[in-house]
Design a protein around this motif. Sequence first.
Motif, PDB file in Angstrom:
ATOM      1  N   VAL A  12     -17.005 -35.179   3.742  1.00 19.40           N
ATOM      2  CA  VAL A  12     -16.238 -35.778   2.638  1.00 19.40           C
ATOM      3  C   VAL A  12     -17.183 -36.067   1.460  1.00 19.40           C
ATOM      4  N   ASP A  13     -18.369 -36.592   1.758  1.00 20.73           N
ATOM      5  CA  ASP A  13     -19.353 -36.885   0.701  1.00 20.73           C
ATOM      6  C   ASP A  13     -19.759 -35.612  -0.043  1.00 20.73           C
ATOM      7  N   GLN A  14     -19.973 -34.537   0.722  1.00 20.80           N
ATOM      8  CA  GLN A  14     -20.371 -33.267   0.109  1.00 20.80           C
ATOM      9  C   GLN A  14     -19.252 -32.714  -0.776  1.00 20.80           C
ATOM     10  N   LEU A  15     -18.018 -32.785  -0.294  1.00 21.24           N
ATOM     11  CA  LEU A  15     -16.874 -32.298  -1.082  1.00 21.24           C
ATOM     12  C   LEU A  15     -16.750 -33.092  -2.381  1.00 21.24           C
ATOM     13  N   SER A  16     -16.977 -34.406  -2.283  1.00 21.86           N
ATOM     14  CA  SER A  16     -16.883 -35.265  -3.458  1.00 21.86           C
ATOM     15  C   SER A  16     -17.991 -34.934  -4.467  1.00 21.86           C
ATOM     16  N   LYS A  17     -19.179 -34.670  -3.951  1.00 15.85           N
ATOM     17  CA  LYS A  17     -20.305 -34.302  -4.820  1.00 15.85           C
ATOM     18  C   LYS A  17     -20.009 -32.981  -5.549  1.00 15.85           C
ATOM     19  N   GLU A  18     -19.396 -32.050  -4.828  1.00 18.30           N
ATOM     20  CA  GLU A  18     -19.052 -30.769  -5.444  1.00 18.30           C
ATOM     21  C   GLU A  18     -18.003 -30.952  -6.550  1.00 18.30           C
ATOM     22  N   HIS A  19     -17.103 -31.928  -6.365  1.00 18.09           N
ATOM     23  CA  HIS A  19     -16.121 -32.206  -7.421  1.00 18.09           C
ATOM     24  C   HIS A  19     -16.832 -32.590  -8.721  1.00 18.09           C
ATOM     25  N   ASN A  81       0.127 -30.503   2.866  1.00 18.12           N
ATOM     26  CA  ASN A  81       0.646 -29.234   2.350  1.00 18.12           C
ATOM     27  C   ASN A  81       0.689 -29.234   0.820  1.00 18.12           C
ATOM     28  N   GLY A  82       0.938 -30.393   0.217  1.00 13.95           N
ATOM     29  CA  GLY A  82       0.927 -30.494  -1.243  1.00 13.95           C
ATOM     30  C   GLY A  82      -0.432 -30.112  -1.806  1.00 13.95           C
ATOM     31  N   PHE A  83      -1.495 -30.580  -1.158  1.00 13.22           N
ATOM     32  CA  PHE A  83      -2.852 -30.245  -1.603  1.00 13.22           C
ATOM     33  C   PHE A  83      -3.139 -28.754  -1.386  1.00 13.22           C
ATOM     34  N   ILE A  84      -2.679 -28.240  -0.235  1.00 12.24           N
ATOM     35  CA  ILE A  84      -2.908 -26.823   0.085  1.00 12.24           C
ATOM     36  C   ILE A  84      -2.203 -25.929  -0.931  1.00 12.24           C
ATOM     37  N   GLU A  85      -0.978 -26.308  -1.312  1.00 11.33           N
ATOM     38  CA  GLU A  85      -0.244 -25.525  -2.323  1.00 11.33           C
ATOM     39  C   GLU A  85      -0.956 -25.571  -3.676  1.00 11.33           C
ATOM     40  N   GLU A  86      -1.519 -26.730  -4.010  1.00 10.68           N
ATOM     41  CA  GLU A  86      -2.261 -26.827  -5.276  1.00 10.68           C
ATOM     42  C   GLU A  86      -3.501 -25.930  -5.250  1.00 10.68           C
ATOM     43  N   GLN A 116      -6.847 -28.652 -16.452  1.00 16.95           N
ATOM     44  CA  GLN A 116      -6.045 -29.852 -16.208  1.00 16.95           C
ATOM     45  C   GLN A 116      -5.582 -29.938 -14.748  1.00 16.95           C
ATOM     46  N   VAL A 117      -5.071 -28.816 -14.224  1.00 12.31           N
ATOM     47  CA  VAL A 117      -4.567 -28.813 -12.845  1.00 12.31           C
ATOM     48  C   VAL A 117      -5.710 -29.114 -11.868  1.00 12.31           C
ATOM     49  N   LEU A 118      -6.867 -28.494 -12.094  1.00 12.10           N
ATOM     50  CA  LEU A 118      -8.001 -28.689 -11.191  1.00 12.10           C
ATOM     51  C   LEU A 118      -8.527 -30.128 -11.289  1.00 12.10           C
ATOM     52  N   ARG A 119      -8.606 -30.650 -12.523  1.00 12.95           N
ATOM     53  CA  ARG A 119      -9.103 -32.014 -12.699  1.00 12.95           C
ATOM     54  C   ARG A 119      -8.171 -33.031 -12.026  1.00 12.95           C
ATOM     55  N   GLU A 120      -6.864 -32.876 -12.231  1.00 10.78           N
ATOM     56  CA  GLU A 120      -5.912 -33.823 -11.632  1.00 10.78           C
ATOM     57  C   GLU A 120      -5.940 -33.740 -10.110  1.00 10.78           C
ATOM     58  N   HIS A 121      -6.089 -32.522  -9.601  1.00 11.08           N
ATOM     59  CA  HIS A 121      -6.162 -32.315  -8.157  1.00 11.08           C
ATOM     60  C   HIS A 121      -7.399 -33.021  -7.571  1.00 11.08           C
ATOM     61  N   MET A 122      -8.538 -32.842  -8.204  1.00  9.25           N
ATOM     62  CA  MET A 122      -9.770 -33.474  -7.701  1.00  9.25           C
ATOM     63  C   MET A 122      -9.691 -34.993  -7.803  1.00  9.25           C
ATOM     64  N   ASP A 123      -9.088 -35.486  -8.893  1.00 11.54           N
ATOM     65  CA  ASP A 123      -8.942 -36.935  -9.048  1.00 11.54           C
ATOM     66  C   ASP A 123      -8.091 -37.509  -7.910  1.00 11.54           C
ATOM     67  N   LYS A 124      -7.012 -36.792  -7.574  1.00 15.89           N
ATOM     68  CA  LYS A 124      -6.119 -37.251  -6.501  1.00 15.89           C
ATOM     69  C   LYS A 124      -6.859 -37.253  -5.159  1.00 15.89           C
ATOM     70  N   MET A 128      -7.431 -40.895  -3.690  1.00 11.59           N
ATOM     71  CA  MET A 128      -6.438 -41.189  -2.673  1.00 11.59           C
ATOM     72  C   MET A 128      -6.800 -40.592  -1.308  1.00 11.59           C
ATOM     73  N   LEU A 129      -7.011 -39.276  -1.292  1.00  8.68           N
ATOM     74  CA  LEU A 129      -7.194 -38.599  -0.006  1.00  8.68           C
ATOM     75  C   LEU A 129      -8.551 -38.913   0.644  1.00  8.68           C
ATOM     76  N   PHE A 130      -9.631 -38.813  -0.128  1.00  3.45           N
ATOM     77  CA  PHE A 130     -10.955 -38.989   0.469  1.00  3.45           C
ATOM     78  C   PHE A 130     -11.210 -40.417   0.953  1.00  3.45           C
ATOM     79  N   PRO A 131     -10.767 -41.461   0.212  1.00  2.00           N
ATOM     80  CA  PRO A 131     -10.945 -42.811   0.756  1.00  2.00           C
ATOM     81  C   PRO A 131     -10.232 -42.978   2.112  1.00  2.00           C
ATOM     82  N   SER A 132      -9.019 -42.428   2.227  1.00  2.00           N
ATOM     83  CA  SER A 132      -8.309 -42.503   3.515  1.00  2.00           C
ATOM     84  C   SER A 132      -9.045 -41.700   4.576  1.00  2.00           C
TER      85      SER A 132
END
Length: 138
Positions: A12-19, A81-86, A116-124, A128-132
């Motif tokens: 999760v930390d690595q994915l966040s760093k890549e964002h 699935n919402g994230f996968i579709e994005e 915009q789509v990529l930025r909003e996706h990473m922010d979400k 939301m997702l990574f803290p959980s």
Amino acid sequence: MTAELPVGIALVDQLSKEHDEVRSLLSGIEDLTARNDLGGAVDQILSGSAVIGEALDEHIVAEDETLFPALASEMGQELLNGFIEEHVRIKQLRDLVISSARANNLPVGETEEFCQVLREHMDKEDMMLFPSARELLS
Ligand SMILES: [Fe+2]
């Protein structure tokens, strides 16, 4: 790099760093596009094509195939699935933006939409997702 990591906090930390790497590239592309410097935006896209190309593909595979399956029972497949579709939409726009940049014929609307789509996706994911995910995996 994420391909080698097992599911856990380090992934999760690595994915966040890549964002963050992707965000700084997107900021440059957005600034240049907003100033109507399409030549500059093309250069930025081409010089960052590894970050939003192979690295982004690997990043998405790590989310879709390693991280998300480990979260599905707790978080629900429907949410994931919402994230996968994005991811699918992001890759379509990314392919269009990179191939247009290579042809030096960048479409402003799609380039702005991609950023915009990529930025909003990473922010979400980051807010939301990574803290959980960190809570569930700790
Ligand atoms: Fe994602």
